[in-house]
Structure formats: structure tokens, C-alpha cells
Design a protein around this motif. Structure first.
Motif, mmCIF file in Angstrom:
data_model
loop_
_atom_site.group_PDB
_atom_site.id
_atom_site.type_symbol
_atom_site.label_atom_id
_atom_site.label_comp_id
_atom_site.label_asym_id
_atom_site.label_seq_id
_atom_site.Cartn_x
_atom_site.Cartn_y
_atom_site.Cartn_z
ATOM 1 N N LEU A 7 0.817 -1.221 0.000
ATOM 2 C CA LEU A 7 0.000 0.000 0.000
ATOM 3 C C LEU A 7 0.848 1.267 0.000
ATOM 4 O O LEU A 7 0.311 2.373 0.025
ATOM 5 C CB LEU A 7 -0.925 0.009 1.220
ATOM 6 C CG LEU A 7 -1.949 -1.134 1.292
ATOM 7 C CD1 LEU A 7 -2.688 -1.102 2.613
ATOM 8 C CD2 LEU A 7 -2.927 -1.045 0.121
ATOM 9 N N GLY A 8 2.173 1.110 -0.012
ATOM 10 C CA GLY A 8 3.057 2.268 -0.036
ATOM 11 C C GLY A 8 3.324 2.875 1.323
ATOM 12 O O GLY A 8 3.794 4.014 1.414
ATOM 13 N N MET A 9 3.056 2.128 2.403
ATOM 14 C CA MET A 9 3.243 2.644 3.757
ATOM 15 C C MET A 9 4.203 1.778 4.565
ATOM 16 O O MET A 9 4.165 1.768 5.797
ATOM 17 C CB MET A 9 1.897 2.738 4.483
ATOM 18 C CG MET A 9 0.884 3.612 3.770
ATOM 19 S SD MET A 9 -0.625 3.867 4.742
ATOM 20 C CE MET A 9 -0.013 4.916 6.059
ATOM 21 N N GLY A 10 5.070 1.039 3.874
ATOM 22 C CA GLY A 10 6.023 0.186 4.566
ATOM 23 C C GLY A 10 7.369 0.857 4.706
ATOM 24 O O GLY A 10 7.524 1.850 5.412
ATOM 25 N N VAL A 11 8.343 0.324 3.988
ATOM 26 C CA VAL A 11 9.704 0.859 4.036
ATOM 27 C C VAL A 11 9.893 1.836 2.889
ATOM 28 O O VAL A 11 9.450 1.589 1.764
ATOM 29 C CB VAL A 11 10.735 -0.283 3.940
ATOM 30 C CG1 VAL A 11 12.148 0.258 3.991
ATOM 31 C CG2 VAL A 11 10.515 -1.272 5.078
ATOM 32 N N ALA A 12 10.548 2.942 3.161
ATOM 33 C CA ALA A 12 10.743 3.974 2.142
ATOM 34 C C ALA A 12 11.667 3.471 1.032
ATOM 35 O O ALA A 12 12.669 2.819 1.317
ATOM 36 C CB ALA A 12 11.321 5.233 2.780
ATOM 37 N N PRO A 13 11.344 3.750 -0.246
ATOM 38 C CA PRO A 13 12.216 3.376 -1.353
ATOM 39 C C PRO A 13 13.527 4.154 -1.286
ATOM 40 O O PRO A 13 13.588 5.196 -0.626
ATOM 41 C CB PRO A 13 11.382 3.767 -2.595
ATOM 42 C CG PRO A 13 10.437 4.811 -2.096
ATOM 43 C CD PRO A 13 10.149 4.467 -0.662
ATOM 44 N N PRO A 14 14.600 3.656 -1.923
ATOM 45 C CA PRO A 14 14.630 2.515 -2.856
ATOM 46 C C PRO A 14 14.837 1.161 -2.196
ATOM 47 O O PRO A 14 15.022 0.174 -2.889
ATOM 48 C CB PRO A 14 15.833 2.865 -3.739
ATOM 49 C CG PRO A 14 16.783 3.546 -2.806
ATOM 50 C CD PRO A 14 15.910 4.357 -1.882
ATOM 51 N N MET A 15 14.871 1.110 -0.853
ATOM 52 C CA MET A 15 15.033 -0.178 -0.167
ATOM 53 C C MET A 15 13.903 -1.123 -0.560
ATOM 54 O O MET A 15 12.735 -0.779 -0.425
ATOM 55 C CB MET A 15 15.037 0.039 1.346
ATOM 56 C CG MET A 15 15.143 -1.249 2.162
ATOM 57 S SD MET A 15 16.660 -2.196 1.839
ATOM 58 C CE MET A 15 17.895 -1.111 2.561
ATOM 59 N N PRO A 16 14.217 -2.314 -1.057
ATOM 60 C CA PRO A 16 13.164 -3.238 -1.480
ATOM 61 C C PRO A 16 12.529 -3.961 -0.295
ATOM 62 O O PRO A 16 13.113 -4.070 0.784
ATOM 63 C CB PRO A 16 13.915 -4.229 -2.379
ATOM 64 C CG PRO A 16 15.309 -4.238 -1.827
ATOM 65 C CD PRO A 16 15.563 -2.844 -1.337
ATOM 66 N N GLU A 17 11.323 -4.432 -0.503
ATOM 67 C CA GLU A 17 10.613 -5.264 0.471
ATOM 68 C C GLU A 17 9.669 -6.132 -0.334
ATOM 69 O O GLU A 17 9.202 -5.733 -1.399
ATOM 70 C CB GLU A 17 9.864 -4.377 1.469
ATOM 71 C CG GLU A 17 9.415 -5.084 2.742
ATOM 72 C CD GLU A 17 8.169 -5.905 2.529
ATOM 73 O OE1 GLU A 17 8.025 -6.973 3.167
ATOM 74 O OE2 GLU A 17 7.323 -5.470 1.721
ATOM 75 N N TRP A 18 9.390 -7.327 0.142
ATOM 76 C CA TRP A 18 8.615 -8.280 -0.649
ATOM 77 C C TRP A 18 7.261 -7.722 -1.063
ATOM 78 O O TRP A 18 6.838 -7.893 -2.212
ATOM 79 C CB TRP A 18 8.444 -9.575 0.137
ATOM 80 C CG TRP A 18 9.726 -10.343 0.265
ATOM 81 C CD1 TRP A 18 10.832 -10.223 -0.541
ATOM 82 C CD2 TRP A 18 10.043 -11.342 1.230
ATOM 83 N NE1 TRP A 18 11.819 -11.092 -0.122
ATOM 84 C CE2 TRP A 18 11.364 -11.793 0.959
ATOM 85 C CE3 TRP A 18 9.359 -11.893 2.309
ATOM 86 C CZ2 TRP A 18 11.983 -12.769 1.731
ATOM 87 C CZ3 TRP A 18 9.977 -12.876 3.074
ATOM 88 C CH2 TRP A 18 11.277 -13.306 2.780
ATOM 89 N N GLY A 19 6.559 -7.065 -0.171
ATOM 90 C CA GLY A 19 5.255 -6.493 -0.519
ATOM 91 C C GLY A 19 5.383 -5.395 -1.556
ATOM 92 O O GLY A 19 4.542 -5.273 -2.462
ATOM 93 N N ASP A 20 6.422 -4.596 -1.445
ATOM 94 C CA ASP A 20 6.659 -3.537 -2.422
ATOM 95 C C ASP A 20 6.977 -4.123 -3.791
ATOM 96 O O ASP A 20 6.559 -3.582 -4.818
ATOM 97 C CB ASP A 20 7.814 -2.649 -1.942
ATOM 98 C CG ASP A 20 8.143 -1.556 -2.942
ATOM 99 O OD1 ASP A 20 7.302 -0.672 -3.148
ATOM 100 O OD2 ASP A 20 9.265 -1.595 -3.509
#
Length: 306
Positions: free
Chosen positions: A246-259
Motif C-alpha cells: 500500500l506504499g506505507m512500509g519501508v521507504a524506497p529505494p530499499m526493497p521489500e517483498w510487498g513492495d
């Protein structure tokens, strides 16, 4: 004598765990996964933010068999060829999917473990205090009930919206809605344990409340805490993936599975691997944690028989 008894109990628990092949497989999968993401800076072939637009949206190793690789053959398309070294292909910016999957796993697992640990500590303390001190029971548990009334993701989104999008705020938001679960489970077990004869004997000998709570009662609550924590890690991983989607996890550019799942959804039909690979990774991780937690419950709960 106590050390011998404790080592015997550990050996019996390990024997029970090893008898369940599915639990062993899940444990091995999780260990391999944790080791791989921990060593991501050394085993990832590329940086998670390294871009090469000339090789964007290339297939992974399967591209060697699913597309025409002979330049002289009809239907050969240079922009659909597998690029050696990019084992799982590249995304829309030409970044290596495999490398981003490893680095994204560091974020997902770190948030899962840390947020669970934060919720565990706060929830355990609240549950012990509520069970041991009747005057604190009602106010503490009413606060827990209030937290339960908020849908977990909405509560996390509210906290992140107030504090900002970063890894720590995400861990804090997920840990907050983990507190009531731990508090309720620990309180229920502690209410049983504090009525045991040895607890009353310890109290009559003049032991301090802190020692009774955090040595004797807490020790007997550990099986419940371990099982709840194992399953809560799985829930936390789903939560961080949902928030990142939903865009409310970890700030880019750090990747995350949901992103990564969110970024790949616009190419779902033409390049489904961009969504399926991180999605399957989340699914396998969560299933392994749940199966392992379920088996630990069978082992650690003396009321359950083989």
C-alpha cells in the motif's frame, strides 16, 4: 539435578520435533532463508538499486527455454532474452530481481522479528501484571480490549500516517497491535500458575513480587509465549508486506517483498514472475512459521498427547 532434568526435557523436545518431517523441512527452509538474507551483501550478484534500462523486464533462467534464443530463427526478439547472471530476471528499471529479493527479505524478516519482540516484551509485562495484581487487571485488560477493536492494518496505517514512513515506525506500528495478543495469552496462563502450591510457598517464604513474577511465573509461561511469538512473526511478515504493498512500509529505494509485489502487478499478464516470485516467497515463509509454531505447541504443551 535440575540441570540434568532440563537437558533431558530439551532432548525429548528435540526428538519430538525431529520425528515430524514436515516441521523439520520448515525449520530447514527458514534457517536457509535467514542465512541467505543475512549474507545478501556477499551473495547477491548485484546491488538492489543498480539499474540498467537496456535490460529492463528480462526473463529469468526460464527464458532460455521459453523464448527463441537463435538470432537467425523466426520470432527471435532481442529484448526478451535471458541475461546471464540475472537468475530471476530484471524489473521495469533493469534491476536484478534475485538481488532485490534477498535484500527485501532482510527487511521483511527484520521487521517480523523485531516487531514481534517489541510486542512480546510489552504484552508479557502487561499480562503478568494484570494476572498478579487484581487492581491492575481491569484497567490493563480494558486497554487491551480497546486495541483489539481496531483492525490491525488500519491501526498500523494510522500510526505510520502520524509518525512517517520508515523502518522503525513500521516496526513500532506492527508491534502495537501485537501487544494485546501476548497480554491476553500470558494473563490466562499466569492466572493458572499463580494458584499453584509452589507459588504460594514461595510467597510465604518472603520472596519479592518481582522474583515471583519474572522468575517463577514467567518461566512457566514460556511455552505459551514461544508458540505465540512464532505464529506472530508470520502475521508480522504479512503485515509489513501489506503495508509496503500500500506504499506505507519501508521507504524506497530499499526493497521489500510487498513492495516488489506491488511494483510487479502492472506487468502481471506479460511478466507474471515479477509478482509471483516475491508472492510465493512470502507464502512459503508464512506457512513455514505457522507449521513450526503449531508443532512447537504440540511439543511444549503438556496437556497435549502424542
Amino acid at each position: 539435578m535440575n540441570e540434568v532434568k532440563r537437558s533431558s526435557q530439551i532432548r525429548i523436545a528435540l526428538d519430538k520435533l525431529l520425528k515430524n518431517k514436515l516441521a523439520v523441512v520448515c525449520f530447514v527452509v527458514l534457517v536457509v532463508e535467514v542465512v541467505m538474507v543475512a549474507l545478501a551483501p556477499w551473495i547477491a550478484p548485484f546491488s538492489y538499486e543498480e539499474q540498467d534500462p537496456s535490460i529492463r523486464l528480462r526473463p529469468g533462467f526460464w527464458g532460455q527455454w521459453t523464448v527463441e534464443t537463435d538470432p537467425q530463427a523466426e520470432g527471435y526478439k532481442p529484448n526478451e532474452q535471458y541475461v546471464p547472471g540475472h537468475y530471476l530476471g530484471t524489473d521495469k528499471y533493469g534491476r536484478d530481481v534475485y538481488s532485490r529479493l534477498l535484500y527485501g527479505g532482510r527487511v521483511s524478516l527484520l521487521v517480523g522479528f523485531v516487531s514481534t519482540a517489541m510486542g512480546l516484551v510489552a504484552g508479557t509485562v502487561c499480562g503478568l501484571l494484570a494476572a498478579y495484581y487484581p487492581k491492575l487487571d481491569n484497567p490493563i485488560m480494558r486497554v487491551m480490549d480497546l486495541l483489539f477493536t481496531f483492525p490491525s492494518i488500519l491501526l498500523a496505517m494510522l500510526i505510520i500516517a502520524m509518525l512517517g514512513v520508515n523502518a522503525f515506525n513500521t516496526m513500532l506500528a506492527i508491534s502495537v497491535w501485537s501487544i494485546p495478543s501476548f497480554a491476553r495469552m500470558v494473563r490466562g496462563k499466569a492466572l493458572q500458575v499463580k494458584e499453584e502450591d509452589y507459588i504460594m510457598a514461595t510467597r510465604s517464604l518472603g520472596a519479592k513480587d518481582s522474583r515471583i513474577l519474572f522468575v517463577h511465573i514467567l518461566k512457566n509461561c514460556l511455552p505459551v509465549i514461544i508458540v505465540t511469538a512464532t505464529m506472530r512473526i508470520a502475521s508480522s511478515i504479512i503485515s509489513i508486506s501489506t503495508l509496503s504493498y500500500l506504499g506505507m512500509g519501508v521507504a524506497p529505494p530499499m526493497p521489500e517483498w510487498g513492495d516488489m509485489i506491488s511494483a510487479g502487478k502492472e506487468y502481471l499478464w506479460n511478466h507474471p514472475s515479477l509478482t509471483f516470485i516475491p508472492g510465493i516467497t512470502v507464502m512459503v515463509t508464512v506457512i513455514c512459521f505457522n507449521i513450526l509454531g503449531d508443532k512447537l505447541r504440540d511439543i511444549l504443551d503438556p496437556s497435549l498427547k502424542d
